[in-house]
Design a protein around this motif. Structure first.
Motif, PDB file in Angstrom:
ATOM      1  N   PRO A  33      -9.593   7.984  18.942  1.00 36.82           N
ATOM      2  CA  PRO A  33     -10.777   7.513  19.692  1.00 36.82           C
ATOM      3  C   PRO A  33     -12.078   8.216  19.313  1.00 36.82           C
ATOM      4  O   PRO A  33     -13.132   7.595  19.278  1.00 36.82           O
ATOM      5  CB  PRO A  33     -10.387   7.801  21.146  1.00 36.82           C
ATOM      6  N   GLY A  34     -12.017   9.499  19.005  1.00 37.51           N
ATOM      7  CA  GLY A  34     -13.232  10.230  18.641  1.00 37.51           C
ATOM      8  C   GLY A  34     -13.670  10.036  17.206  1.00 37.51           C
ATOM      9  O   GLY A  34     -14.673  10.608  16.774  1.00 37.51           O
ATOM     10  N   GLY A  35     -12.894   9.249  16.446  1.00 37.62           N
ATOM     11  CA  GLY A  35     -13.256   9.008  15.055  1.00 37.62           C
ATOM     12  C   GLY A  35     -12.523   9.872  14.053  1.00 37.62           C
ATOM     13  O   GLY A  35     -12.646   9.685  12.845  1.00 37.62           O
ATOM     14  N   LYS A  36     -11.734  10.837  14.533  1.00 38.15           N
ATOM     15  CA  LYS A  36     -10.969  11.702  13.645  1.00 38.15           C
ATOM     16  C   LYS A  36      -9.769  10.940  13.087  1.00 38.15           C
ATOM     17  O   LYS A  36      -9.216  10.063  13.740  1.00 38.15           O
ATOM     18  CB  LYS A  36     -10.489  12.938  14.417  1.00 38.15           C
ATOM     19  N   PHE A  37      -9.352  11.302  11.872  1.00 36.14           N
ATOM     20  CA  PHE A  37      -8.192  10.681  11.251  1.00 36.14           C
ATOM     21  C   PHE A  37      -7.038  11.679  11.211  1.00 36.14           C
ATOM     22  O   PHE A  37      -7.239  12.860  10.938  1.00 36.14           O
ATOM     23  CB  PHE A  37      -8.524  10.217   9.831  1.00 36.14           C
ATOM     24  N   SER A  38      -5.834  11.178  11.492  1.00 35.05           N
ATOM     25  CA  SER A  38      -4.674  12.058  11.499  1.00 35.05           C
ATOM     26  C   SER A  38      -3.455  11.335  10.963  1.00 35.05           C
ATOM     27  O   SER A  38      -3.426  10.102  10.896  1.00 35.05           O
ATOM     28  CB  SER A  38      -4.394  12.563  12.927  1.00 35.05           C
ATOM     29  N   GLY A  39      -2.443  12.120  10.581  1.00 38.22           N
ATOM     30  CA  GLY A  39      -1.194  11.545  10.112  1.00 38.22           C
ATOM     31  C   GLY A  39      -0.772  12.110   8.770  1.00 38.22           C
ATOM     32  O   GLY A  39      -1.552  12.749   8.061  1.00 38.22           O
ATOM     33  N   PHE A  40       0.479  11.881   8.424  1.00 36.96           N
ATOM     34  CA  PHE A  40       1.038  12.401   7.178  1.00 36.96           C
ATOM     35  C   PHE A  40       0.323  11.821   5.962  1.00 36.96           C
ATOM     36  O   PHE A  40      -0.022  12.545   5.031  1.00 36.96           O
ATOM     37  CB  PHE A  40       2.536  12.091   7.114  1.00 36.96           C
ATOM     38  N   ASP A  41       0.103  10.501   5.957  1.00 35.35           N
ATOM     39  CA  ASP A  41      -0.618   9.891   4.839  1.00 35.35           C
ATOM     40  C   ASP A  41      -2.017  10.479   4.708  1.00 35.35           C
ATOM     41  O   ASP A  41      -2.501  10.696   3.588  1.00 35.35           O
ATOM     42  CB  ASP A  41      -0.732   8.374   5.044  1.00 35.35           C
ATOM     43  N   VAL A  42      -2.657  10.723   5.820  1.00 32.38           N
ATOM     44  CA  VAL A  42      -4.004  11.304   5.820  1.00 32.38           C
ATOM     45  C   VAL A  42      -3.960  12.721   5.241  1.00 32.38           C
ATOM     46  O   VAL A  42      -4.815  13.096   4.420  1.00 32.38           O
ATOM     47  CB  VAL A  42      -4.598  11.335   7.242  1.00 32.38           C
ATOM     48  N   ASP A  43      -2.957  13.505   5.640  1.00 38.61           N
ATOM     49  CA  ASP A  43      -2.831  14.870   5.118  1.00 38.61           C
ATOM     50  C   ASP A  43      -2.578  14.871   3.614  1.00 38.61           C
ATOM     51  O   ASP A  43      -3.137  15.693   2.873  1.00 38.61           O
ATOM     52  CB  ASP A  43      -1.700  15.612   5.837  1.00 38.61           C
ATOM     53  N   VAL A  44      -1.710  13.974   3.160  1.00 42.48           N
ATOM     54  CA  VAL A  44      -1.423  13.877   1.732  1.00 42.48           C
ATOM     55  C   VAL A  44      -2.679  13.460   0.964  1.00 42.48           C
ATOM     56  O   VAL A  44      -3.031  14.065  -0.059  1.00 42.48           O
ATOM     57  CB  VAL A  44      -0.278  12.874   1.467  1.00 42.48           C
ATOM     58  N   ALA A  45      -3.355  12.441   1.464  1.00 42.88           N
ATOM     59  CA  ALA A  45      -4.562  11.948   0.790  1.00 42.88           C
ATOM     60  C   ALA A  45      -5.653  13.014   0.749  1.00 42.88           C
ATOM     61  O   ALA A  45      -6.348  13.165  -0.268  1.00 42.88           O
ATOM     62  CB  ALA A  45      -5.080  10.701   1.496  1.00 42.88           C
ATOM     63  N   THR A  46      -5.796  13.767   1.835  1.00 45.53           N
ATOM     64  CA  THR A  46      -6.806  14.821   1.887  1.00 45.53           C
ATOM     65  C   THR A  46      -6.496  15.919   0.875  1.00 45.53           C
ATOM     66  O   THR A  46      -7.388  16.413   0.168  1.00 45.53           O
ATOM     67  CB  THR A  46      -6.888  15.417   3.304  1.00 45.53           C
ATOM     68  N   TYR A  47      -5.231  16.311   0.803  1.00 49.34           N
ATOM     69  CA  TYR A  47      -4.815  17.343  -0.155  1.00 49.34           C
ATOM     70  C   TYR A  47      -5.104  16.883  -1.582  1.00 49.34           C
ATOM     71  O   TYR A  47      -5.672  17.625  -2.394  1.00 49.34           O
ATOM     72  CB  TYR A  47      -3.328  17.639   0.014  1.00 49.34           C
ATOM     73  N   VAL A  48      -4.707  15.660  -1.888  1.00 46.69           N
ATOM     74  CA  VAL A  48      -4.912  15.121  -3.236  1.00 46.69           C
ATOM     75  C   VAL A  48      -6.398  15.072  -3.573  1.00 46.69           C
ATOM     76  O   VAL A  48      -6.821  15.475  -4.664  1.00 46.69           O
ATOM     77  CB  VAL A  48      -4.276  13.721  -3.359  1.00 46.69           C
ATOM     78  N   ALA A  49      -7.207  14.571  -2.642  1.00 53.38           N
ATOM     79  CA  ALA A  49      -8.641  14.472  -2.890  1.00 53.38           C
ATOM     80  C   ALA A  49      -9.264  15.838  -3.162  1.00 53.38           C
ATOM     81  O   ALA A  49     -10.116  15.985  -4.049  1.00 53.38           O
ATOM     82  CB  ALA A  49      -9.331  13.799  -1.703  1.00 53.38           C
ATOM     83  N   LYS A  50      -8.831  16.847  -2.430  1.00 50.31           N
ATOM     84  CA  LYS A  50      -9.359  18.200  -2.654  1.00 50.31           C
ATOM     85  C   LYS A  50      -8.971  18.715  -4.032  1.00 50.31           C
ATOM     86  O   LYS A  50      -9.760  19.393  -4.697  1.00 50.31           O
ATOM     87  CB  LYS A  50      -8.870  19.141  -1.551  1.00 50.31           C
ATOM     88  N   GLU A  51      -7.757  18.387  -4.471  1.00 47.95           N
ATOM     89  CA  GLU A  51      -7.335  18.787  -5.808  1.00 47.95           C
ATOM     90  C   GLU A  51      -8.143  18.071  -6.891  1.00 47.95           C
ATOM     91  O   GLU A  51      -8.285  18.562  -8.006  1.00 47.95           O
ATOM     92  CB  GLU A  51      -5.845  18.500  -5.997  1.00 47.95           C
ATOM     93  N   LEU A  52      -8.666  16.905  -6.550  1.00 51.39           N
ATOM     94  CA  LEU A  52      -9.508  16.171  -7.489  1.00 51.39           C
ATOM     95  C   LEU A  52     -10.966  16.640  -7.453  1.00 51.39           C
ATOM     96  O   LEU A  52     -11.787  16.158  -8.223  1.00 51.39           O
ATOM     97  CB  LEU A  52      -9.454  14.666  -7.178  1.00 51.39           C
ATOM     98  N   GLY A  53     -11.271  17.549  -6.527  1.00 47.24           N
ATOM     99  CA  GLY A  53     -12.604  18.133  -6.487  1.00 47.24           C
ATOM    100  C   GLY A  53     -13.488  17.704  -5.345  1.00 47.24           C
ATOM    101  O   GLY A  53     -14.681  17.994  -5.336  1.00 47.24           O
ATOM    102  N   TYR A  54     -12.908  17.022  -4.354  1.00 42.50           N
ATOM    103  CA  TYR A  54     -13.691  16.539  -3.208  1.00 42.50           C
ATOM    104  C   TYR A  54     -13.365  17.366  -1.961  1.00 42.50           C
ATOM    105  O   TYR A  54     -12.195  17.602  -1.671  1.00 42.50           O
ATOM    106  CB  TYR A  54     -13.384  15.066  -2.926  1.00 42.50           C
ATOM    107  N   ASP A  55     -14.396  17.753  -1.227  1.00 40.56           N
ATOM    108  CA  ASP A  55     -14.131  18.439   0.030  1.00 40.56           C
ATOM    109  C   ASP A  55     -13.997  17.398   1.140  1.00 40.56           C
ATOM    110  O   ASP A  55     -14.218  16.199   0.925  1.00 40.56           O
ATOM    111  CB  ASP A  55     -15.200  19.489   0.351  1.00 40.56           C
TER     112      ASP A  55
END
Length: 280
Positions: free
Chosen positions: A57-79
Motif C-alpha cells: 500500500p505504501g508503494g514499497k516492493f517486496s518478495g523473493f523475485d524483488v530481492d533477486v532482481a534487486t541483487y542482480v541490478a546492483k551487480e550490474l551497477g545500479y543502486d
C-alpha cells in the motif's frame, strides 16, 4: 568592431549549446550498461503475489523475485534508487521484452521450450513445483484425496486442470479471478485446497494474517524452473545476470531471501539451482 561582436555572440551561443548537450541527458533510460550514474533499469515483476512480487500500500516492493532482481541490478551497477519496477502481466511478458518496456523480467517466469523461442532466460534461480495449499488440520495427503473435494485455482489456470484431468477427476473445480480470492475461500471453508506453484502458495501462507493456518501438501505435481527473461539475443545481459545469480547463491544472499520471504510458511524449498540446469 561589428564583426568581432558577431563572432563573440556566435561563440557564446556555441558554448551554451555544448553545455546544454552535455547536461541534457535525463537519466531515464534503462541502458543496461550497469554504469550507474543517472541511468535507470526497468525490471518487470508481479504486483499481486505476496512473498514473490508485491506492491505494498505504501508503494514499497517486496518478495523473493524483488530481492533477486534487486541483487542482480546492483551487480550490474545500479543502486536501489535507479531500479524501476514495472508491473508485467503473465500474458504480456514476451511482448514487454520485445518492445523494450523492461530490461529483464523476474516474475515467477517458468522456463519452457515455447517461451525460449521468443526470449532468452538467465538462471534458473528457483525450482518450484505445483502443489496444494490446505488448512493446517487437513487430512489431505495425496492428490487422489481431492476426489469429491472443492479445489480452487484462478480462471484459465492449467494447474487446476492438471489435477482434474490427471489426478483427481472427481474434484469439484472452483475458479476465481485471483489467488487471494482462493485463499479467502480456503480460510472460510468454501474450498478444501488451492493449487498453483508451491512458491506462490507459500508466499500467501507466510502473510501474518495466515500464519499457522495453512500448510503445503508437498506433492510436487510439476517442476517449474523460474528464470529471468531478457530480450532474445541480448547475450551480454544474459551472461551478466547469470554471473550475478551465481554470486547471490555463493555469498548466502539467496538463502536469506528464501527465509525472509517464505520462512513463516515452512516452505521446504529445493536447493538453489545451478545456472542452465533445467529440471524437466
Amino acid at each position: 568592431m561589428k564583426l568581432r561582436k558577431v563572432s563573440a555572440a556566435a561563440a557564446t551561443a556555441l558554448v551554451l549549446t555544448l553545455t546544454a548537450t552535455a547536461c541534457g541527458g535525463d537519466g531515464d533510460s534503462e541502458g543496461g550498461s550497469g554504469s550507474g550514474g543517472g541511468d535507470k533499469i526497468k525490471i518487470g515483476i508481479k504486483y499481486d503475489q505476496p512473498g514473490l512480487g508485491l506492491k505494498e500500500p505504501g508503494g514499497k516492493f517486496s518478495g523473493f523475485d524483488v530481492d533477486v532482481a534487486t541483487y542482480v541490478a546492483k551487480e550490474l551497477g545500479y543502486d536501489a534508487g535507479q531500479i524501476e519496477f514495472v508491473e508485467t502481466k503473465s500474458a504480456d511478458r514476451e511482448n514487454a521484452l520485445a518492445r523494450g518496456d523492461v530490461k529483464m523480467i523476474a516474475a515467477t517466469y517458468s522456463i519452457t521450450d515455447e517461451r525460449k523461442e521468443k526470449v532468452d532466460f538467465a538462471g534458473p534461480y528457483l525450482l518450484a513445483h505445483q502443489d496444494l495449499l490446505i488448512k493446517a488440520d487437513s487430512n489431505i495427503s495425496k492428490g487422489t484425496d481431492l476426489n469429491g473435494k472443492n479445489l480452487c485455482s484462478v480462471t484459465g489456470s492449467t494447474s487446476a486442470q492438471n489435477v482434474k484431468e490427471s489426478i483427481a477427476p472427481k474434484a469439484n473445480l472452483k475458479q476465481y479471478s485471483g489467488y487471494s480470492e482462493c485463499i479467502a475461500a480456503l480460510q472460510s471453508g468454501a474450498v478444501d485446497a488451492v493449487t498453483t506453484d508451491d512458491s506462490i502458495l507459500a508466499g500467501f501462507a507466510a502473510q501474518s494474517q495466515y500464519k499457522g493456518k495453512f500448510k503445503l501438501a508437498g506433492l510436487k505435481l510439476s517442476n517449474e524452473n523460474y528464470g529471468i527473461g531478457v530480450k532474445k539475443g541480448d547475450t551480454e545481459a544474459l551472461n551478466k545476470i547469470n554471473t550475478a545469480l551465481e554470486k547471490m547463491v555463493k555469498d548466502g544472499a539467496w538463502d536469506k531471501a528464501v527465509q525472509d520471504n517464505f520462512g513463516p510458511a515452512n516452505y521446504k524449498n529445493e536447493p538453489a539451482p545451478k545456472t542452465g540446469n533445467i529440471v524437466k
